[in-house]
Design a protein around this motif. Sequence first.
Motif, PDB file in Angstrom:
ATOM      1  N   TYR A 131       0.906  -1.152  -0.086  1.00  0.00           N
ATOM      2  CA  TYR A 131       0.120   0.098   0.164  1.00  0.00           C
ATOM      3  C   TYR A 131       0.622   1.279  -0.080  1.00  0.00           C
ATOM      4  O   TYR A 131       1.765   1.352   0.935  1.00  0.00           O
ATOM      5  N   ASN A 132       0.662   2.223  -0.972  1.00  0.00           N
ATOM      6  CA  ASN A 132       1.520   3.484  -1.067  1.00  0.00           C
ATOM      7  C   ASN A 132       0.861   4.590  -0.185  1.00  0.00           C
ATOM      8  O   ASN A 132       1.388   5.474   0.026  1.00  0.00           O
ATOM      9  N   TYR A 133      -0.442   4.209   0.256  1.00  0.00           N
ATOM     10  CA  TYR A 133      -1.267   5.222   1.359  1.00  0.00           C
ATOM     11  C   TYR A 133      -1.761   4.358   2.361  1.00  0.00           C
ATOM     12  O   TYR A 133      -2.536   3.328   2.043  1.00  0.00           O
ATOM     13  N   ARG A 134      -1.276   4.335   3.677  1.00  0.00           N
ATOM     14  CA  ARG A 134      -1.551   3.624   4.729  1.00  0.00           C
ATOM     15  C   ARG A 134      -2.119   4.563   5.707  1.00  0.00           C
ATOM     16  O   ARG A 134      -1.570   5.517   6.125  1.00  0.00           O
ATOM     17  N   GLU A 135      -2.996   3.915   6.538  1.00  0.00           N
ATOM     18  CA  GLU A 135      -3.489   4.546   7.731  1.00  0.00           C
ATOM     19  C   GLU A 135      -3.561   3.815   9.040  1.00  0.00           C
ATOM     20  O   GLU A 135      -3.733   2.470   9.029  1.00  0.00           O
ATOM     21  N   LEU A 136      -3.434   4.229   9.981  1.00  0.00           N
ATOM     22  CA  LEU A 136      -3.623   3.648  11.390  1.00  0.00           C
ATOM     23  C   LEU A 136      -5.030   3.496  11.826  1.00  0.00           C
ATOM     24  O   LEU A 136      -5.618   4.484  11.831  1.00  0.00           O
ATOM     25  N   LYS A 137      -5.413   2.203  12.107  1.00  0.00           N
ATOM     26  CA  LYS A 137      -6.850   2.091  12.441  1.00  0.00           C
ATOM     27  C   LYS A 137      -7.124   2.359  13.915  1.00  0.00           C
ATOM     28  O   LYS A 137      -6.374   2.131  14.796  1.00  0.00           O
ATOM     29  N   ASN A 138      -8.106   2.959  14.351  1.00  0.00           N
ATOM     30  CA  ASN A 138      -8.665   3.369  15.663  1.00  0.00           C
ATOM     31  C   ASN A 138      -9.629   2.427  16.049  1.00  0.00           C
ATOM     32  O   ASN A 138     -10.701   2.356  15.637  1.00  0.00           O
ATOM     33  N   HIS A 139      -9.202   1.912  16.976  1.00  0.00           N
ATOM     34  CA  HIS A 139      -9.984   0.573  17.415  1.00  0.00           C
ATOM     35  C   HIS A 139     -10.684   0.931  18.890  1.00  0.00           C
ATOM     36  O   HIS A 139     -11.392  -0.058  19.286  1.00  0.00           O
ATOM     37  N   ASN A 140     -10.847   2.027  19.260  1.00  0.00           N
ATOM     38  CA  ASN A 140     -11.486   2.769  20.251  1.00  0.00           C
ATOM     39  C   ASN A 140     -12.916   3.546  19.788  1.00  0.00           C
ATOM     40  O   ASN A 140     -13.311   4.236  20.803  1.00  0.00           O
ATOM     41  N   ILE A 141     -13.205   3.119  18.543  1.00  0.00           N
ATOM     42  CA  ILE A 141     -14.460   3.796  18.363  1.00  0.00           C
ATOM     43  C   ILE A 141     -15.219   2.739  17.251  1.00  0.00           C
ATOM     44  O   ILE A 141     -14.861   1.643  16.758  1.00  0.00           O
TER      45      ILE A 141
END
Length: 350
Positions: free
Chosen positions: A139-149
């Motif tokens: 992936y050339n665009y990555r995001e951290l996932k929010n597991h608290n919502i």
Amino acid sequence: MSKLITQDKLLKINKILIIQYKPFGDVLLNTGYLPALRAAFPEATIDYLVQKPYTTILENNACIDNIIVMNKLKTGTLAYAADRLHLISRIRRENYDVVIDQARGPGAAEITLFSGAQYRIGWHKTKKWSWFKGHNWVYNYRELKNHNIYSARAKFGLLRPLGIQEIPHNTYIHVLSESENKVRNWLKQMGILNKSIAVFSPVTPIRKRQWDFRRFAEVADMVTEKYGFNVVLLWGPGEKKKVEHMASLMKNMPLVAPPTTFNEAAAMLKHARIYFGNNGGIHHLAVAVGTPTVTVFGPGTSPLKWVAWHMPQHTYLINSDLDEYTDGGFGVTPEMVFREFERLMESGHI
């Protein structure tokens, strides 16, 4: 993270593919952001890759142009390899500009890698060796996932590279007129159409999520005796004997729903004033059709991720002192569940 695609490049995006091919709940959770994606790219083609039978969740969704059906085959077989090669070839021919991989497993990473898309968006994995074994490099665009919502909200995260932020939303399923008519006719036959209905979906195939049937039965009796609700027990394939067992534990005889498809279950939930159940796809379905929910969680599962707790009509119970599965009680009593129900009643959410 949060690397943005520049505005001049965004204007050239014409074709988008979303990947999340199973199960029911996870596919449904992807529908929340679709209106925002469509609003940002009103002229683009937006396609969705999904397996059967989960296609039913996406049918008649105005935000999706095409549903691409992926076959479910046993990995490691020649049939699987041939089918996967055919699928990847088809996707490459579509010339997608963007692939949004919400599934983020090895198979989805493989499809994303060979899609030929210029912008490949996926979740950034942080565990050791994630760059290689976790396929971060795909992936050339990555995001951290929010597991608290709530997961439906968290999925907006993969839209950030496209310049899209979370907006007020709900998940969505189109309830077919045939489903609505079937359910209305059954409710009429049972004499409870337009009456107060509490739907219980007490069965889950995952043992550590299964709250005790006797406790569900006690809650159902309380709801019936104090507030006059009509209890309907909803069930899926292979679950009828279990809901009949719950019914046998009740003092007040409930109604066992007829066999339903996922879409018909949505129609049934639309007629309910409240839903009680375990964590799972039917809970997310209740949220999608706007029915208030009370959900019981066992140990090891985060309700912050799997309950729409940002909406006051959806509540949950979990014993945070319980670290591992011991029995089906989860340290949650029927009285605790009933108090949550009464709190929703008193606050006007039911």
